[in-house]
Design a protein around this motif. Structure first.
Motif, short mmCIF file in Angstrom:
data_model
loop_
_atom_site.label_atom_id
_atom_site.label_comp_id
_atom_site.label_asym_id
_atom_site.label_seq_id
_atom_site.Cartn_x
_atom_site.Cartn_y
_atom_site.Cartn_z
N LEU A 111 -16.03 -9.43 11.18
CA LEU A 111 -17.29 -9.07 10.25
C LEU A 111 -17.65 -10.28 9.54
O LEU A 111 -18.86 -9.95 8.66
CB LEU A 111 -16.67 -8.16 9.16
N GLY A 112 -17.29 -11.30 9.71
CA GLY A 112 -17.79 -12.61 9.06
C GLY A 112 -17.49 -12.52 7.43
O GLY A 112 -16.09 -11.75 7.04
N ASP A 113 -18.26 -12.95 6.54
CA ASP A 113 -17.74 -12.64 5.21
C ASP A 113 -17.69 -11.35 4.56
O ASP A 113 -16.67 -11.12 3.60
CB ASP A 113 -19.08 -13.12 4.18
N LEU A 114 -17.98 -10.15 5.21
CA LEU A 114 -17.69 -8.83 4.74
C LEU A 114 -16.31 -8.66 4.95
O LEU A 114 -15.77 -7.81 4.19
CB LEU A 114 -18.49 -7.82 5.53
N GLY A 115 -15.67 -9.19 5.83
CA GLY A 115 -14.30 -9.11 6.25
C GLY A 115 -13.40 -9.27 4.95
O GLY A 115 -12.36 -8.73 4.52
N GLY A 116 -13.83 -10.27 4.09
CA GLY A 116 -13.14 -10.68 2.84
C GLY A 116 -13.40 -9.69 1.58
O GLY A 116 -12.70 -9.72 0.76
N ALA A 117 -14.30 -8.85 1.73
CA ALA A 117 -14.59 -7.76 0.78
C ALA A 117 -13.72 -6.64 0.61
O ALA A 117 -13.50 -6.17 -0.47
CB ALA A 117 -16.05 -6.91 1.10
N LEU A 118 -13.08 -6.43 1.61
CA LEU A 118 -11.62 -5.49 1.44
C LEU A 118 -10.73 -5.72 0.32
O LEU A 118 -10.21 -5.10 -0.26
CB LEU A 118 -11.04 -5.11 2.55
N HIS A 119 -10.61 -6.99 -0.03
CA HIS A 119 -9.54 -7.44 -0.75
C HIS A 119 -10.39 -7.53 -2.40
O HIS A 119 -9.63 -7.66 -3.23
CB HIS A 119 -9.31 -8.89 -0.44
N THR A 120 -11.51 -6.97 -2.51
CA THR A 120 -12.09 -6.63 -3.92
C THR A 120 -11.33 -5.96 -4.62
O THR A 120 -10.80 -4.78 -4.31
CB THR A 120 -13.42 -6.23 -3.84
N ALA A 121 -10.94 -6.40 -6.06
CA ALA A 121 -10.19 -5.68 -7.09
C ALA A 121 -8.71 -5.36 -6.75
O ALA A 121 -8.20 -4.54 -7.16
CB ALA A 121 -10.97 -4.35 -7.20
N ARG A 122 -8.16 -6.18 -6.01
CA ARG A 122 -6.65 -6.07 -5.66
C ARG A 122 -5.97 -7.24 -5.29
O ARG A 122 -6.73 -8.43 -5.31
CB ARG A 122 -6.38 -5.22 -4.38
N SER A 123 -4.73 -7.45 -5.15
CA SER A 123 -4.01 -8.63 -5.02
C SER A 123 -2.93 -8.35 -4.07
O SER A 123 -2.76 -7.15 -3.85
CB SER A 123 -3.35 -9.14 -6.38
N ARG A 124 -2.31 -9.26 -3.35
CA ARG A 124 -0.98 -9.17 -2.72
C ARG A 124 0.04 -8.64 -3.81
O ARG A 124 1.05 -7.83 -3.32
CB ARG A 124 -0.76 -10.50 -2.09
N ASN A 125 0.06 -8.74 -4.99
CA ASN A 125 1.00 -8.42 -6.06
C ASN A 125 0.89 -6.82 -5.88
O ASN A 125 2.06 -6.26 -5.83
CB ASN A 125 0.75 -8.97 -7.51
N ASP A 126 -0.05 -6.38 -6.19
CA ASP A 126 0.05 -4.70 -6.33
C ASP A 126 0.09 -4.14 -4.89
O ASP A 126 0.84 -3.05 -4.90
CB ASP A 126 -1.13 -4.25 -7.05
N MET A 127 -0.31 -4.69 -3.82
CA MET A 127 -0.02 -4.20 -2.43
C MET A 127 1.30 -4.43 -2.31
O MET A 127 1.88 -3.34 -1.47
CB MET A 127 -0.82 -5.23 -1.46
N ASP A 128 2.11 -5.38 -2.38
CA ASP A 128 3.37 -5.66 -2.25
C ASP A 128 4.22 -4.55 -2.67
O ASP A 128 5.16 -3.83 -2.42
CB ASP A 128 3.79 -7.04 -2.37
N HIS A 129 3.91 -4.39 -4.15
CA HIS A 129 4.92 -3.47 -4.81
C HIS A 129 4.61 -1.85 -4.32
O HIS A 129 5.39 -1.07 -4.22
CB HIS A 129 5.00 -3.55 -6.11
N THR A 130 3.43 -1.67 -4.05
CA THR A 130 3.02 -0.48 -3.67
C THR A 130 3.75 -0.06 -1.92
O THR A 130 4.37 0.95 -1.92
CB THR A 130 1.56 -0.27 -3.42
N GLN A 131 3.73 -1.12 -1.32
CA GLN A 131 4.55 -0.99 -0.13
C GLN A 131 5.81 -0.85 -0.02
O GLN A 131 6.57 -0.28 0.79
CB GLN A 131 3.90 -2.07 1.23
N PHE A 132 6.62 -1.69 -1.12
CA PHE A 132 7.93 -1.43 -1.26
C PHE A 132 8.23 -0.17 -1.61
O PHE A 132 9.14 0.32 -1.21
CB PHE A 132 8.31 -2.70 -2.31
#
Length: 495
Positions: A94-115
């Motif tokens: 997707l080019g630059d649009l591929g990076g848009a999915l990470h808008t308003a989040r971090s690996r931090n909240d993702m990690d604790h959510t998946q844990f």
């Protein structure tokens, strides 16, 4: 100073990054995919991304999932971790649009959510097995309500009871452990998504929507706590440790009861192994396996809880991927204990002949003789206790059963009180009878049939409530998964 090194250092790659990558493949990749899909739906719902952008990203996520052979992937160091691998694949498509999915989040909240998502699956599985064990023990206790046993204190024969009464005590502790595990699941049901790095986001995110799509009961409110708090880890492993300790004590009783010298518990042939050299041996080795597996599970729980000790109250790797994965062994051992004990205890039976012989030889009904003397002869309990003790000493010295001890009793009574007992020989025999002993103890918590039946009803009600609560949680998560799938598919469809 010029730094000419390149990331990753090969030793760091092999000792840390590669094992973490493999751990994500095994334990977290599906959860990360669900988080990606839910976050995308939320971004479009809130207008942070347009529907067209959402459609393109959704199609790319589907393509990545379809075209990626997870099992064949190995860590090369080209991307720091699984998250950056997925993002790189999105950008490739997707080019630059591929990076848009990470808008308003971090690996931090993702990690604790998946844990939390990984832990709640294991926790609910352990809880279901504990509920099954409790149900099996309740069925066994009802069946053995009237089966006499010798109850031991300090390793010595103490008083008569019933196997159903003993198992009821086990059930009460197990139900307390189930409640503790049920309570420890509650923090797992609060979603960290939207906390971002640690302070939420300036974008108009919908944290409640994220929690709902991922099957959580609600968002975890404080964003700092979403990242820094590890009570969902320490509370859970503490709650898992306790039944391993408590059930281990029951297992130790089973080892004692099944010993040749005690012989109270009969372990069926299907759960007995033989000696390779001694043909007379019947080794109930499942008891030993239960004991050591419970100890290993408890020890692994301690490893996880102790790893959190003296760590800073902030984002840290001490509570993340590698530690999370290390803890799963505790669940693996704990579930084996629960499954084996669910099969083992209901299969065992009580050796009635050995119980009767020990009851006679050890005078374990003598307490009721003292109680009877207080009620029927008007003695103080201490006087009655002295007479009963003298009676017991006499019959033990003569190697005779207590029920034949009326002459010794009458002599001890006369010596203590200066008169003959009003208690007849028949009344004496009833007072020292094991069945009579049990039947008379009909107060709340006693081994008499009515008292036990009332307790069994209470246990069954508690089990029904806990089982229903778990069923509601599982149904909610299943429905959430369906809502997430429908919302994600809708992103790709025509509007």
């Amino acid at each position: 100073m010029t730094d000419t090194t390149t990331f990753p250092d090969p030793v760091y790659r092999d000792t840390v990054l590669a094992p973490l990558f493999e751990g994500v493949k095994t334990h977290f990749a599906d959860h990360m995919d669900a988080i990606n899909r839910a976050h995308l739906v939320m971004l479009v719902d809130t207008g942070i991304l347009s529907r067209e952008e959402g459609k393109a990203i959704a199609e790319a996520l589907d393509a990545i999932a379809a075209e990626t052979d997870r099992a064949a992937l190995t860590y090369t160091g080209e991307h720091e971790d699984w998250f950056f691998l997925v993002e790189a694949e999105l950008k490739k498509r997707l080019g630059d649009l591929g990076g848009a999915l990470h808008t308003a989040r971090s690996r931090n909240d993702m990690d604790h959510t998946q844990f939390k998502m990984a832990l709640r699956t294991r926790a609910e599985d352990a809880l279901a097995r504990m509920l099954r064990l409790a149900t099996a023990l309740l069925d066994k206790a009802r069946a053995e309500r009237d089966t006499l046993i010798v109850a031991y204190t300090h390793g010595q024969p103490a008083q008569p009871s019933t196997f159903g009464h003993y198992l009821a005590a086990v059930i009460e502790v197990l139900l307390s452990d189930i409640r503790r595990l049920d309570a420890a699941i509650a923090p797992l049901d609060l979603c960290p998504m939207g906390a971002a790095a640690i302070t939420t986001s300036g974008f108009p995110i919908d944290r409640a929507r994220m929690a709902d799509l991922l099957g959580f009961a609600a968002p975890k409110v404080n964003a700092y706590g979403c990242i820094a708090s590890v009570d969902y880890v320490t509370g859970l492993y503490s709650a898992l440790k306790l039944p391993m300790i408590h059930l281990g004590r029951v297992v130790q009783d089973m080892a004692f009861w099944s010993a040749f010298e005690v012989g109270q518990l009969h372990v069926p042939r299907s759960l007995v192994q033989i000696s390779s050299i001694m043909p007379q041996k019947r080794n109930p080795v499942p008891i030993e396996h239960l004991r050591h597996m419970a100890s290993v599970a408890a020890g692994r729980c301690d490893v996880i809880v102790n790893t959190m000790h003296n760590t800073p109250f902030t984002d840290m790797n001490d509570s993340e991927g590698e530690v999370q994965q290390a803890g799963y062994g505790a669940f693996e051992h704990a579930t084996r204990v629960l499954d084996l004990l669910t099969a083992f205890l209901p299969a065992c039976s009580i050796n009635a002949d050995r119980v009767a012989r020990t009851t006679d030889a050890a005078c374990i009904t003598i307490t009721e003789l003292a109680d009877t003397l207080v009620r029927s002869e008007g003695l103080s309990f201490r006087q009655a206790h002295e007479i009963a003790a003298a009676t017991a000493r006499a019959v033990i010295m003569e190697d005779a059963p207590l029920k034949q001890g009326y002459p010794a009793f009458a002599a001890a009574f006369a010596e203590t009180t200066g008169r003959a007992p009003a208690l007849t020989r028949d009344a004496f025999a009833e007072a020292v009878d094991a069945r009579s002993f049990v039947t008379r103890r009909d107060r709340i918590g006693g081994p008499a049939p009515a008292a036990l039946d009332a307790a069994f009803t209470g246990y069954a009600d508690t089990l029904a409530t806990l089982t229903a609560a778990q069923a509601d949680r599982l149904a909610r998560r299943s429905a959430a998964a369906q809502r997430l799938d429908a919302a994600f598919q809708d992103l790709k469809g025509p509007r």
